[in-house]
Enzyme design. Structure first.
Site, PDB file in Angstrom:
ATOM      1  N   CYS A  75      72.639  47.416  73.283  1.00  0.00           N
ATOM      2  CA  CYS A  75      72.818  48.839  73.171  1.00  0.00           C
ATOM      3  C   CYS A  75      73.662  49.116  71.933  1.00  0.00           C
ATOM      4  CB  CYS A  75      73.525  49.271  74.451  1.00  0.00           C
ATOM      5  SG  CYS A  75      74.039  50.928  74.475  1.00  0.00           S
ATOM      6  N   HIS A 168      61.378  47.185  71.261  1.00  0.00           N
ATOM      7  CA  HIS A 168      61.092  48.447  70.577  1.00  0.00           C
ATOM      8  C   HIS A 168      59.670  48.430  70.029  1.00  0.00           C
ATOM      9  CE1 HIS A 168      65.276  49.891  70.575  1.00  0.00           C
ATOM     10  NE2 HIS A 168      65.565  48.602  70.524  1.00  0.00           N
ATOM     11  N   GLU A 217      63.748  56.430  75.113  1.00  0.00           N
ATOM     12  CA  GLU A 217      64.393  55.194  75.535  1.00  0.00           C
ATOM     13  C   GLU A 217      63.908  54.722  76.890  1.00  0.00           C
ATOM     14  OE1 GLU A 217      68.573  54.517  75.399  1.00  0.00           O
ATOM     15  OE2 GLU A 217      68.758  55.682  73.555  1.00  0.00           O
ATOM     16  N   CYS A 226      69.665  56.301  69.047  1.00  0.00           N
ATOM     17  CA  CYS A 226      69.543  54.947  69.594  1.00  0.00           C
ATOM     18  C   CYS A 226      69.838  53.964  68.473  1.00  0.00           C
ATOM     19  CB  CYS A 226      68.133  54.745  70.139  1.00  0.00           C
ATOM     20  SG  CYS A 226      67.847  53.107  70.823  1.00  0.00           S
ATOM     21  N   GLY A 229      67.416  51.106  68.295  1.00  0.00           N
ATOM     22  CA  GLY A 229      66.154  51.699  67.831  1.00  0.00           C
ATOM     23  C   GLY A 229      66.168  51.973  66.336  1.00  0.00           C
TER      24      GLY A 229
HETATM   25  O1  ZDP Z   1      66.616  49.051  75.885  1.00  0.00           O
HETATM   26  C1  ZDP Z   1      66.961  49.956  76.651  1.00  0.00           C
HETATM   27  O2  ZDP Z   1      66.667  49.942  77.862  1.00  0.00           O
HETATM   28  C2  ZDP Z   1      67.794  51.090  76.068  1.00  0.00           C
HETATM   29  N1  ZDP Z   1      67.694  52.266  76.904  1.00  0.00           N
HETATM   30  C3  ZDP Z   1      69.203  50.609  75.961  1.00  0.00           C
HETATM   31  C4  ZDP Z   1      70.147  51.586  75.324  1.00  0.00           C
HETATM   32  C5  ZDP Z   1      69.992  51.595  73.803  1.00  0.00           C
HETATM   33  C6  ZDP Z   1      70.975  52.496  73.111  1.00  0.00           C
HETATM   34  N2  ZDP Z   1      70.575  53.876  73.116  1.00  0.00           N
HETATM   35  C7  ZDP Z   1      71.199  52.080  71.676  1.00  0.00           C
HETATM   36  O3  ZDP Z   1      71.840  52.863  70.963  1.00  0.00           O
HETATM   37  O4  ZDP Z   1      70.840  50.980  71.276  1.00  0.00           O
HETATM   38  C8  ZDP Z   1      72.301  52.439  73.747  1.00  0.00           C
END
Ligand code: ZDP
Length: 281
Positions: A75, A168, A217, A226, A229
């Site tokens: 994350c 991703h 997400e 993200c 992301g």
């Molecule tokens: O991979 C997932 O299940 C994401 N929802 C995790 C969270 C990603 C996050 N938004 C980021 O900034 O990388 C925290």
């Protein structure tokens, strides 16, 4: 039992931070995290993050539950929030805080660094590109998925897949403002080609050093930003020769600077993390 928490956000991607340094397992269950994240019946957040004792020599361990209770491996915005949370705890307890931390995550070791200007740069590690590591069935296990067709919602998309520890799927579009994210997102997330589901990013190339991105997400839906992301999107941009290895990624909540270093193949993400309020529940 009354528990204390602090809310932080990174570009509007918001998290409830829990001081879990006294125990190796998260003090909340995934079901409790779902309740805490509820924006009407709870505190409201995209996820709950736990600051746990370090493992294999690291300073701390990060674990996170998404707002649906699932547990992602990594994350990006969250680890900036975690670094700021830890620095704030150390400063309150010891009068001063360190600037660099080693953090164990389910995606390996990450290293956030608090800059003098308040921004936080995180060494996010190396991207993983082969299908088995995404994971996706869009190619044979050892192949990369770069600009491959994928049918979603009755349309053929050209997608690139990147793992930053979490999966991703990135598609280039002419204008991110035109994408019906709420309708498309779940169909990417739950597509049968992604056995662990996926995060979905739509990217508009403004310039070789400036991308605009919107994200759906996994486990959290539409969020304002993200970090993993943004890193995955830049990697996809480089693999497709849409952008340079260093670029600004504009998300609905603000911008991140992403650099995919040629020297060490690692991703460096720079952006803010802000404390919002503390509370008890
Ligand atoms: O991979 C997932 O299940 C994401 N929802 C995790 C969270 C990603 C996050 N938004 C980021 O900034 O990388 C925290």
């Amino acid at each position: 039992m009354v528990m204390e928490f602090v809310k932080y956000h990174g570009l509007g991607n918001d998290f409830i931070l829990v001081d879990n340094r006294h125990q190796a397992e998260p003090v909340l269950t995934p079901e409790q995290a779902v309740e805490w994240c509820d924006r009407h019946f709870g505190i409201g957040a995209d996820g709950v993050i736990f600051a746990l004792p370090g493992q294999s020599g690291t300073d701390y361990t990060m674990r996170i539950f998404n707002s649906d209770g699932s547990e992602p491996e990594m994350c990006g915005n969250g680890i900036r929030c975690l670094a700021q949370f830890i620095a704030d705890l150390e400063a309150a307890e010891q009068g001063q805080a360190r600037h660099t931390y080693t953090i164990h995550t389910l995606a390996g070791q990450m290293v956030p660094h608090l800059e003098a200007d308040g921004q936080i740069t995180v060494d996010m590690g190396e991207p993983r590109l082969v299908a088995a590591e995404i994971p996706t069935t869009l190619a044979t296990p050892e192949e990369k998925v770069v600009n491959q067709p994928l049918d979603v919602a009755g349309q053929s998309w050209q997608v690139t897949c990147v793992s930053m520890g979490n999966p991703h799927c990135i598609a280039r579009v002419d204008d991110v403002a035109d994408i019906p994210l709420a309708a498309l997102g779940p169909q990417f997330e739950h597509h049968f080609s992604f056995p662990k589901r996926t995060n979905a990013e739509f990217v508009q190339v403004v310039q070789r050093d400036y991308l605009k991105m919107r994200v759906w997400e996994r486990g959290a839906g539409i969020t304002l930003a993200c970090g993993t992301g943004a890193c995955a999107t830049l990697v996809a941009g480089v693999l497709n020769d849409w952008c340079d290895r260093r670029a600004t990624v504009e998300l609905p909540g603000g911008t991140l600077l992403i650099h995919w270093s040629e020297a060490d193949n690692r991703l460096y993400m720079t952006g803010p993390a802000q404390r919002v309020f503390a509370g008890r529940r």
